[in-house]
Design an enzyme around this catalytic site. Sequence first.
Site, short mmCIF file in Angstrom:
data_model
loop_
_atom_site.label_atom_id
_atom_site.label_comp_id
_atom_site.label_asym_id
_atom_site.label_seq_id
_atom_site.Cartn_x
_atom_site.Cartn_y
_atom_site.Cartn_z
N ASP A 161 0.83 -1.20 0.00
CA ASP A 161 0.00 0.00 0.00
C ASP A 161 0.86 1.26 0.00
O ASP A 161 0.57 2.23 -0.69
CB ASP A 161 -0.92 -0.02 1.21
CG ASP A 161 -1.69 -1.32 1.32
OD1 ASP A 161 -2.43 -1.64 0.38
OD2 ASP A 161 -1.52 -2.03 2.33
N HIS A 189 -4.49 -3.88 6.45
CA HIS A 189 -4.31 -4.07 5.01
C HIS A 189 -5.67 -4.42 4.42
O HIS A 189 -5.96 -5.58 4.11
CB HIS A 189 -3.27 -5.16 4.75
CG HIS A 189 -3.05 -5.42 3.28
ND1 HIS A 189 -2.65 -4.44 2.41
CD2 HIS A 189 -3.20 -6.54 2.53
CE1 HIS A 189 -2.54 -4.95 1.19
NE2 HIS A 189 -2.89 -6.22 1.24
#
Length: 317
Positions: A161, A189
Amino acid sequence: MSQKAPIRVLVTGAAGQIAYSLVNFIAKGDVFGTDQPLDLILLDIKLMMEVLGGVVMELKDCALPLLREIVATDDYEVAFKDIDVAFLVGAMPRKQGMERKDLLTANVTIFKGQGQALDKYAKKNVKVIVVGNPANTNALICSKYAPSIPKENFTAMTRLDQNRAMAQIAERLDCNVNDVNKVIIWGNHSATQYPDVRFATAVKNGATMIQKRGAAVIAARKLSSAMSAAKASCDHIKDWWFGTGDRWVSMAVPSDGSYGIKEGLVYSFPVICTGGDERKYKIVQGLKIDDFSRSKMDLSAKELEEEREMALSVCKD
């Protein structure tokens, strides 16, 4: 010829898409350095042994000088014995019609077993990254069943990310991605993560589109983002292994209570890694959290608390 002793590196889910890219990155020296020989242990289920045999053939055909031994196995004792680093990639994927609790239940079984194997067979200073989703909660369960290994040795990957955010910022500003620093991924996540660019050193006003990037890749490629996930897991371990200097990186780690996140929750924070023999990380402290950020961080923490309770509710001991 390197005089260093080989290290033992385990990759689970080794016949899968992510591992197919990951094992080559590891074996050619991108993670542990071009002077570090290693033994690569590849674990998957019995059903995948034939496919895994093909991966082994390709690794051998690459003629990689750092790769001393390749072990392909479905046996936990063989896989986890004396390992230095574990990339826990294999996990039960979410299938159509599967409820979140069903996914967590399936993964509790996998990561409970792997935690027990780490506890019984691995080195006590083993470094663990969980890639398989739900990564944060899988790491928490794995740690729970490996009580002899320090909890801080269990981490989950949010570097993918961070890498996505940095790449989009660099593209927008027409600069090199190496010029972007201090981008933070807070939380899980998942789609509740909070990509925070308030402290970034190479960004002007602008939003990023990180939470849904994985879905966008699937829509375009008809497959998940395997290559970038493999690269991100390598970045995570490489920085933990060698240190980050003054750069901030995002890692999901057991909370010590920083920023009001409940202690023990595996939550993504900005960290600095020191590398060296001990290979420690520390959470960046003293960042100002405004009301908007607080709400986003708390939302992700709430999701992780719910995941933890669901996962623990199916643990039998």
